[in-house]
Motif scaffolding. Sequence first.
Motif, mmCIF file in Angstrom:
data_model
loop_
_atom_site.group_PDB
_atom_site.id
_atom_site.type_symbol
_atom_site.label_atom_id
_atom_site.label_comp_id
_atom_site.label_asym_id
_atom_site.label_seq_id
_atom_site.Cartn_x
_atom_site.Cartn_y
_atom_site.Cartn_z
ATOM 1 N N LEU A 210 -0.169 19.574 49.295
ATOM 2 C CA LEU A 210 0.011 18.949 50.603
ATOM 3 C C LEU A 210 0.496 17.512 50.447
ATOM 4 O O LEU A 210 1.482 17.095 51.072
ATOM 5 N N ALA A 211 -0.185 16.747 49.595
ATOM 6 C CA ALA A 211 0.143 15.328 49.484
ATOM 7 C C ALA A 211 1.545 15.123 48.927
ATOM 8 O O ALA A 211 2.318 14.301 49.431
ATOM 9 N N THR B 204 16.614 19.197 50.601
ATOM 10 C CA THR B 204 16.080 19.167 51.963
ATOM 11 C C THR B 204 16.830 20.132 52.883
ATOM 12 O O THR B 204 16.277 20.591 53.875
ATOM 13 N N LYS C 235 4.288 4.382 53.148
ATOM 14 C CA LYS C 235 4.225 5.461 52.159
ATOM 15 C C LYS C 235 3.971 4.965 50.736
ATOM 16 O O LYS C 235 3.078 5.430 50.051
ATOM 17 N N ILE D 196 6.857 22.740 61.016
ATOM 18 C CA ILE D 196 6.802 22.108 59.702
ATOM 19 C C ILE D 196 5.858 22.845 58.756
ATOM 20 O O ILE D 196 6.112 22.967 57.564
ATOM 21 N N PHE E 283 4.072 17.077 49.114
ATOM 22 C CA PHE E 283 5.053 17.423 50.159
ATOM 23 C C PHE E 283 5.200 16.267 51.142
ATOM 24 O O PHE E 283 6.309 15.852 51.479
ATOM 25 N N GLY E 284 4.076 15.729 51.578
ATOM 26 C CA GLY E 284 4.105 14.591 52.492
ATOM 27 C C GLY E 284 4.859 13.412 51.889
ATOM 28 O O GLY E 284 5.745 12.827 52.520
ATOM 29 N N PHE E 285 4.538 13.087 50.645
ATOM 30 C CA PHE E 285 5.171 11.936 49.996
ATOM 31 C C PHE E 285 6.663 12.156 49.795
ATOM 32 O O PHE E 285 7.467 11.239 49.921
ATOM 33 N N SER E 286 7.031 13.395 49.487
ATOM 34 C CA SER E 286 8.426 13.633 49.138
ATOM 35 C C SER E 286 9.314 13.857 50.367
ATOM 36 O O SER E 286 10.459 13.413 50.396
ATOM 37 N N LYS E 287 8.786 14.563 51.382
ATOM 38 C CA LYS E 287 9.679 15.031 52.438
ATOM 39 C C LYS E 287 9.381 14.503 53.836
ATOM 40 O O LYS E 287 10.147 14.749 54.742
ATOM 41 N N LEU E 288 8.239 13.866 54.035
ATOM 42 C CA LEU E 288 7.891 13.498 55.402
ATOM 43 C C LEU E 288 7.843 11.983 55.594
ATOM 44 O O LEU E 288 7.902 11.217 54.648
ATOM 45 N N ARG E 289 7.723 11.605 56.862
ATOM 46 C CA ARG E 289 7.699 10.186 57.221
ATOM 47 C C ARG E 289 6.232 9.723 57.239
ATOM 48 O O ARG E 289 5.382 10.310 57.895
ATOM 49 N N ILE E 290 5.955 8.677 56.466
ATOM 50 C CA ILE E 290 4.607 8.125 56.450
ATOM 51 C C ILE E 290 4.705 6.612 56.503
ATOM 52 O O ILE E 290 5.464 6.008 55.733
ATOM 53 N N ASP F 201 10.861 16.320 44.984
ATOM 54 C CA ASP F 201 12.074 15.524 45.173
ATOM 55 C C ASP F 201 13.314 16.297 44.740
ATOM 56 O O ASP F 201 14.417 16.029 45.214
ATOM 57 N N PHE G 179 6.788 24.609 55.173
ATOM 58 C CA PHE G 179 6.050 24.342 53.933
ATOM 59 C C PHE G 179 5.569 25.641 53.316
ATOM 60 O O PHE G 179 5.771 25.904 52.142
#
Lengths: 315, 262
Positions: free
Chosen positions: B77-78, B153, B90, B166, B80-87, B149, B170
């Motif tokens: 989960l993490a 995408t 980050k 989303i 994926f969040g770090f690589s592909k989502l907006r945070i 990475d 995933f």
Amino acid sequence: MSLSATLPDAATPTGGAPAARPRRHGLKPTANGLPWILPAVVVVVGLIYFSIGYTGYVSTLDWNGFILTEPTFLGLANFSEMFGDPVFWKALEHTAVFYVVTFTVQTALGFTFAALMHSQVFLRGVYKVVVFVPTVLAPATMAPVFRQIFDADGQLNTFLRAVGLDGLAQTWLAGGTTAMAVVMLATIWQWTGLTFILFYAAMSQIDTEVLEAARVDGAGNLRTLWSIVWPMCRGTTVALATLGLIGALKTFDWPYLITKGGPNYATEFLGTYIYHTMLSEKRFGYAAAISVALLVLALACGVLMSLRNRREGRA
Amino acid sequence: MLVTRSRTSRVVIQVVVTLLALPFLVPLVAMVQGSLGGRGLGNYVKVWETGVLPTYLLNSVLISVFAILIVYACTMLAAFGFSKLRIAGKEVWFWALLLALTMPEAVLLTPLFVTASAFDMYNQLVAVILPVAALQIPFTVLLARNFYDGIPTEIMEAARVDGANIWQVFWQVVLPLTRPIAAAIVVLTLISAWNAYLLPMLMLNDPGRQVLTLLPSYFVSQYTNDQTGVLAAAVIAAVPMLVAYLALQKYFERGLAAGALK
């Protein structure tokens, strides 16, 4: 094999470089990633950052670790005691010597082995398993074996006596230098397999044409190894050097299980010293102060490592 | 690497390799040989008769399984969040995880010991599972983020256009592509959970609730100086990992190699 880990926007050499760019127009505006990273952050922050903070707090106390005992606030006294503590400096010195010796021997053995295995060798798979197996076995299960081999009546002394070298037979674990040698030997035995696998992989990347060109120019085997193969494995060597440094700082299992840090602190490392101070002497505050020192050293290594990653990422 | 033109040089290489490899076998041979000394297989019977073996084995399995599940779920989960989502912020979060990467177990000793006594968590497997997982996650997130990475995408966008949310993207599109890195994560976590010694020793002090790595020392505490029995205990403790490695050789080697280079 990407070393650009801490450089998040760098193109990754894992094959995704061309695709990495267009994602700005992709999912980013729609999905919030925070819930996705939350579980990992909670576990890591909850345990590790809590522990760091708590250790920092306890390091200012004189406390025996019992919840019901009121601790005494000491300020930085634990730290000044630590800087004047010969065992602390001994532990650091042991870590340094241990690191230099184990790293050098493992690299030499691993590299040699990898080069030989890339040549024509019969039963290659069997050799690979023999060298790699120690990597997956727990020090806790193997330590009794090392204690047995180097025991006064152990296999080594029996062997030495059998071949007439009685003079060399000794109580290996009772002498400071020899005990340290046994701890190093166990570590080398365990990790050479990993060193070997990494060098083996690095050597597979070397273009055979380069090697052939060297041979056409008249370079022999050793000359090729030293002037071409070794420099081309530099990335692996550097990675192993940092990994080994952090590993040396973390050392606990082997010295604790083989010698309990003895005889007379001869194989004491920071980890074992923290453990003894805390559980045998019940000096939680002082143990925490040493933990803080260990943490600072480990973090310094971590920063060193990411600086290197950054540089290689740019290169 | 080495060119061998003559039969002699080939033999020389073979001999050198053998001489280099043999010492690695010595402790294993000494272990098995020592465990059969004295009463022979009776040593194994004696270890079995302590009665703790099934419990220790089960506890080792439980700790490994749950550590793997926690690490796998958190990591996938993490990353994926770090690589592909907006945070927001980050890289600050990412660095917060990375800083924990070099954390020595020994630094956790005091806090865990005190927390465990405060919350009465002694002898609970969770007191081992959580720290083992927490020490592993920074590392595996780093590994997995690099892997994510490398996943284009566009694949995800195509699924989005088809109306997937989303989570479906995933679960159905990305996760099936991550098998190679998942294997590395499982292997790395398995090795560190199964081989853990310090944390179980600290947190599980009831001899009836320990794990396989503590079997040799348990045996020592029961029968002082029964060296052959201790070695039999060591063999028993080593066998599961040995079997796992031989069965999944490729994954172990790749997993450890991937882990080492990060």
